[in-house]
Enzyme design. Structure first.
Site, short mmCIF file in Angstrom:
data_model
loop_
_atom_site.label_atom_id
_atom_site.label_comp_id
_atom_site.label_asym_id
_atom_site.label_seq_id
_atom_site.Cartn_x
_atom_site.Cartn_y
_atom_site.Cartn_z
N LYS A 27 0.91 -1.24 -0.13
CA LYS A 27 0.07 0.10 -0.01
C LYS A 27 0.80 1.25 -0.13
O LYS A 27 1.89 1.25 0.53
CB LYS A 27 -0.98 0.01 1.15
CG LYS A 27 -0.25 0.01 2.78
CD LYS A 27 0.22 1.21 3.33
CE LYS A 27 0.88 1.19 4.39
NZ LYS A 27 1.55 2.31 5.07
N PRO A 74 9.22 -4.34 -0.13
CA PRO A 74 10.22 -3.88 0.63
C PRO A 74 10.15 -4.00 2.02
O PRO A 74 9.07 -3.44 2.60
CB PRO A 74 10.75 -2.32 0.17
CG PRO A 74 9.98 -2.10 -1.03
CD PRO A 74 8.96 -2.94 -1.16
N ALA A 98 10.30 -3.23 5.80
CA ALA A 98 10.41 -1.81 6.72
C ALA A 98 10.69 -0.64 5.73
O ALA A 98 11.51 0.30 5.94
CB ALA A 98 11.66 -1.95 7.73
N GLY A 135 4.72 -4.27 3.87
CA GLY A 135 4.64 -5.59 3.43
C GLY A 135 4.52 -6.90 4.42
O GLY A 135 3.95 -7.84 4.15
N ALA A 183 0.78 -6.99 4.94
CA ALA A 183 0.34 -7.83 3.78
C ALA A 183 0.29 -9.48 3.82
O ALA A 183 -0.71 -9.98 3.45
CB ALA A 183 1.11 -7.34 2.28
N ASP A 198 -2.69 -1.61 9.94
CA ASP A 198 -2.97 -1.59 8.36
C ASP A 198 -3.50 -3.07 7.80
O ASP A 198 -3.74 -3.06 6.50
CB ASP A 198 -1.64 -1.59 7.55
CG ASP A 198 -0.81 -0.15 7.99
OD1 ASP A 198 -1.50 0.59 8.69
OD2 ASP A 198 0.54 0.00 7.60
P1 ATP Z 1 3.99 -0.60 7.89
O1 ATP Z 1 4.21 0.39 6.86
O2 ATP Z 1 2.97 -1.28 8.12
O3 ATP Z 1 4.71 0.34 9.08
P2 ATP Z 1 6.37 -1.54 6.79
O4 ATP Z 1 6.21 -1.73 5.47
O5 ATP Z 1 7.25 -0.08 7.21
O6 ATP Z 1 5.50 -1.38 7.70
P3 ATP Z 1 7.39 -4.28 7.27
O7 ATP Z 1 8.00 -4.77 5.94
O8 ATP Z 1 5.96 -4.63 7.49
O9 ATP Z 1 7.47 -2.60 7.34
O10 ATP Z 1 8.11 -4.61 8.38
C1 ATP Z 1 8.27 -4.09 9.58
C2 ATP Z 1 8.78 -5.04 10.75
O11 ATP Z 1 7.96 -5.86 10.97
C3 ATP Z 1 10.08 -5.72 10.21
O12 ATP Z 1 11.33 -4.96 10.45
C4 ATP Z 1 10.13 -7.17 10.80
O13 ATP Z 1 10.92 -7.31 11.88
C5 ATP Z 1 8.69 -7.35 11.30
N1 ATP Z 1 8.02 -8.27 10.45
C6 ATP Z 1 7.30 -9.26 10.96
N2 ATP Z 1 6.60 -10.09 10.13
C7 ATP Z 1 7.27 -9.48 9.04
C8 ATP Z 1 6.93 -10.30 7.65
N3 ATP Z 1 6.23 -11.48 7.20
N4 ATP Z 1 7.47 -9.51 6.57
C9 ATP Z 1 8.30 -8.33 7.01
N5 ATP Z 1 8.64 -7.91 8.06
C10 ATP Z 1 8.13 -8.51 9.16
#
Ligand code: ATP
Length: 316
Positions: A22, A114, A116, A121, A124, A155
């Site tokens: 998203k 990507p 974090a 991700g 999702a 989310d």
């Molecule tokens: P958001 O935008 O929802 O805050 P993000 O896209 O910035 O999240 P994510 O990729 O969702 O970040 O990851 C955030 C943290 O979640 C990662 O650093 C990781 O430790 C933890 N995490 C737990 N499960 C997962 C997963 N299936 N994939 C990625 N990260 C995960």
């Protein structure tokens, strides 16, 4: 659609599920509440850049990460959002239904969003896991699925639904938003990561007494009309200053996109990915080529929205 059974073992066959990443087309941030969460007024758009999960019944509870971001730091075990989501569904239903098929699921994640990066991700993955797990046990009430989603993360509820939606509260109180046409985005990722809590805490330092979070009416009318210029003039992400304070190079990346004619450089969630709104598919391609060569950009990924929410794509 209910799960298919293997003709010999009787175990449900693996199920493949897709869920979108998203962008927050607008992110208004207000005060932080007693629970530590900020009051948000956001507009989510689901993107065609998403994750594919395969849930394999009768496994040993392993999590395998493949795909573009296979090497990223994705937690194993209960810390993984996909596993956490399945466990929540088990806890919610085990007293009334047979959920044994969900207990030792192997989860294979094809990671295309990507990690974090502010594109949801992990959320999702949780949405896909909930959708697939519900399918494996023959369906689950939407309200219960929503509650499990929110417990994993705000989310996740949106990524179950997809489309474009306003999110209030922590982003989990959703109402659909009308849009016209496709929106072409170039997502410029960064080699660095930004922690969501850190960015929110810097927001608090920079805004000790923030205005209530709102979605400007122009954002909604522009989305409904497919009016990209008005959208570009009205949409903001209130976390931009906080994110840039940690990574000043983000301001340069945004500027480079503007110079290249991007309508709207927008921090995605709490960053560090920057989404650039393009006029059309050709413009997006030009922008992506230019951004790919910009210092501070790891990859320029083209995608479109709105995309559908989590759904089953295949059964083996
Ligand atoms: P958001 O935008 O929802 O805050 P993000 O896209 O910035 O999240 P994510 O990729 O969702 O970040 O990851 C955030 C943290 O979640 C990662 O650093 C990781 O430790 C933890 N995490 C737990 N499960 C997962 C997963 N299936 N994939 C990625 N990260 C995960």
């Amino acid at each position: 659609m209910t799960a298919q059974l293997h003709p010999v073992s009787g175990i449900p066959t693996p199920v493949k599920v897709w869920a979108p990443g998203k962008i927050n087309v607008h992110l208004g941030v207000g005060k932080s509440g007693d629970d530590g969460y900020h009051e948000l007024a956001t507009v989510f758009q689901a993107l065609n850049l998403g994750e594919t999960l395969t849930l394999v019944p009768g496994g040993n509870g392993s999590i395998v990460v493949r795909g573009r971001y296979a090497d990223a730091d994705v937690p194993q075990g209960d810390a993984n959002f996909a596993r956490r989501a399945v466990n929540l569904l088990i806890s919610a239903l085990e007293d009334e239904r047979d959920v044994d098929v969900l207990r030792d699921l192997d989860i294979i994640i094809d990671k295309q969003v990507p990690v974090a990066g502010g594109m949801g991700g992990g959320s999702a993955d949780a949405a896909a896991a909930l959708c697939g797990a519900a399918h494996l046990i023959g369906g689950v009430d939407d309200g219960l699925l929503h509650d499990c989603a929110v417990e994993v993360g705000a989310d996740v509820a949106f990524l179950l639904r997809g489309g474009t939606a306003i999110g209030h509260g922590r982003g989990e109180k959703l109402s659909p938003v009308l849009t016209r046409g496709s929106f072409h985005w170039v997502m410029a990722t960064s080699a660095s990561q930004l922690s969501t809590p850190t960015v929110y805490s810097r927001f608090d330092d920079l805004n000790p007494d923030p205005e209530p979070a709102v979605v400007p009416a122009e954002v909604l009318t522009a989305l409904a009309a497919g009016d990209l210029d008005t959208l570009a003039g009205a949409a903001v992400n209130d976390l931009t200053e906080a994110a840039v304070s940690y990574m000043p190079e983000l301001a340069e990346v945004m500027e480079a996109g503007r110079d290249a004619g991007a309508l709207l450089p927008l921090l995605s969630g709490s960053g560090p990915t920057i989404g650039f709104l393009a006029r059309d598919a050709h413009h997006a391609l030009d922008l992506a080529v230019l951004l790919q060569a910009t210092r501070g950009v790891k990859e320029a990924l083209r995608t479109t929205g709105p995309a559908p929410g989590a759904h089953i794509i295949d059964e083996h």
